[in-house]
Design a protein around this motif. Structure first.
Motif, short mmCIF file in Angstrom:
data_model
loop_
_atom_site.label_atom_id
_atom_site.label_comp_id
_atom_site.label_asym_id
_atom_site.label_seq_id
_atom_site.Cartn_x
_atom_site.Cartn_y
_atom_site.Cartn_z
N TYR A 75 8.35 2.01 -11.44
CA TYR A 75 9.29 0.71 -10.55
C TYR A 75 10.17 1.24 -11.98
CZ TYR A 75 6.96 -0.20 -6.98
OH TYR A 75 5.94 -0.89 -5.47
N GLN A 119 13.74 -0.50 -12.98
CA GLN A 119 15.32 -1.81 -12.45
C GLN A 119 16.35 -1.10 -13.53
OE1 GLN A 119 14.08 -5.93 -13.90
NE2 GLN A 119 15.42 -6.37 -11.96
N ARG A 156 17.83 -4.97 -8.34
CA ARG A 156 16.05 -5.49 -8.20
C ARG A 156 15.46 -4.29 -8.69
NH1 ARG A 156 16.90 -7.11 -2.17
NH2 ARG A 156 18.12 -7.64 -2.90
N LEU A 157 13.97 -4.92 -8.94
CA LEU A 157 13.01 -3.61 -8.80
C LEU A 157 12.96 -2.65 -7.44
CD1 LEU A 157 11.20 -3.52 -12.11
CD2 LEU A 157 9.72 -4.52 -10.37
N LEU A 196 10.80 0.70 -6.29
CA LEU A 196 9.73 2.29 -6.54
C LEU A 196 11.01 3.69 -6.86
CD1 LEU A 196 7.41 3.09 -5.93
CD2 LEU A 196 7.79 3.84 -4.16
N ARG A 232 4.86 7.30 -6.52
CA ARG A 232 3.99 7.27 -7.21
C ARG A 232 3.26 8.88 -6.37
NH1 ARG A 232 2.73 4.21 -0.62
NH2 ARG A 232 0.48 4.48 -1.68
N SER A 236 2.15 11.51 -3.63
CA SER A 236 3.35 11.47 -2.98
C SER A 236 3.34 13.20 -3.75
CB SER A 236 4.59 10.83 -3.60
OG SER A 236 4.53 10.00 -2.65
N GLU A 288 5.72 14.55 -6.47
CA GLU A 288 7.24 14.06 -5.77
C GLU A 288 8.29 14.06 -7.12
OE1 GLU A 288 8.89 12.48 -2.65
OE2 GLU A 288 7.70 10.31 -3.12
N TYR A 315 9.03 0.55 -15.10
CA TYR A 315 7.70 -0.47 -15.35
C TYR A 315 6.49 0.76 -14.54
CZ TYR A 315 9.68 -4.58 -16.40
OH TYR A 315 10.49 -5.61 -16.44
N LEU A 357 -2.32 -0.86 0.62
CA LEU A 357 -2.10 -2.09 -0.86
C LEU A 357 -2.19 -3.40 -1.12
CD1 LEU A 357 -0.73 -1.02 -3.60
CD2 LEU A 357 1.44 -0.77 -2.97
N LEU A 381 -0.32 -5.69 -6.98
CA LEU A 381 0.08 -4.88 -8.02
C LEU A 381 0.15 -5.13 -9.34
CD1 LEU A 381 3.51 -3.01 -6.74
CD2 LEU A 381 1.27 -1.86 -6.91
N PHE A 411 1.10 -4.34 -13.17
CA PHE A 411 2.49 -4.17 -14.50
C PHE A 411 1.59 -3.97 -15.90
CE2 PHE A 411 5.56 -3.68 -10.79
CZ PHE A 411 5.05 -4.63 -9.65
#
Lengths: 112, 114
Positions: free
Chosen positions: A36, A38, A43-44, A46, A49, A52, A54, A86, A97, A100, A102
């Protein structure tokens, strides 16, 4: 117990230099891992992941189960990459899911 | 779509008081998770709500409670506030049936306990 470790609180590089943000995890099951980001006053959100596989904004991250690592890399850093990053580990709830976990975050500064 | 919204933005309370924080999920999302982020730390999971029930909980005392409404919005309540409850409280929403399952975060509510 699940844990995510980001050893560097602060990381500074010059524009055009490669950057690697480290992330190590401990988890007994099959991990779902995320990065993630920021940006200042935002805001935080994504970034990517592992499932993916990617590249987002030139960033990639490879899951290394042997070393339990999920380092984030970019070959040529840009000033707009300056942000707090993060690493997070996702625990599944059934097939979806759940929570999480962190890390404490790494503040990346890219100097011009 | 404004995404995940939270209210209020900032809040100042004194020790022993009670506080309620509110979260509206992103349109189409049905699952809400709450996180506490202390200064200099990563977010820590408090609990997750789905179908108006708490289905997962992190390592937080019973002073922390929540609720999810039929429209999927959620509240976080904290009783008997302590100085250590001062933090940024983040709400995240997701769609249960999505194979991608991304959690989208709100801007947070900054709680200061004096």
């Amino acid at each position: 117990a699940q844990r995510v470790t980001q050893p560097e609180k602060l990381l500074s590089v010059f524009k055009g230099a490669p950057v690697e943000l480290k992330c190590n995890y401990s988890y007994s099951g099959s991990p779902e891992l995320f990065w993630y980001v920021q940006y200042s006053r935002q805001r935080l959100q994504l970034l990517l992941r592992h499932i993916s596989r990617e590249s987002i904004k030139g960033f990639t991250a490879d899951l290394n189960k042997g070393e339990t690592s999920f380092h984030l890399k970019k070959p040529f850093a840009q000033e707009e990459d300056s942000a707090m990053y993060y690493c997070a580990l996702g625990k599944l709830w059934g097939s979806t899911l759940g929570r999480l976990y962190f890390g404490r975050g790494t503040q990346l500064t890219v100097w011009p | 779509d404004a995404g995940v919204t939270q209210s209020p933005t900032h809040l100042i309370k004194t020790r022993g008081q009670q506080v309620t924080l509110r979260c509206s999920p992103k349109s189409g999302h049905d699952t809400v998770s709450w996180y506490q982020q202390a200064l200099g730390q990563g977010p820590q999971f408090i609990f997750q709500y789905y179908e108006e029930e708490e289905r997962q909980r992190g390592n937080f005392p019973d002073r922390f409670s929540g609720h999810q409404f039929p429209n999927y919005s959620s509240e976080l309540n904290v009783n008997a506030l302590l100085l250590g409850d001062s933090a940024l409280y983040l709400c995240a929403s997701s769609f249960e049936s999505s194979s991608y399952n991304e959690q989208f975060f709100g801007p947070g509510t900054r709680l200061t306990v004096l």
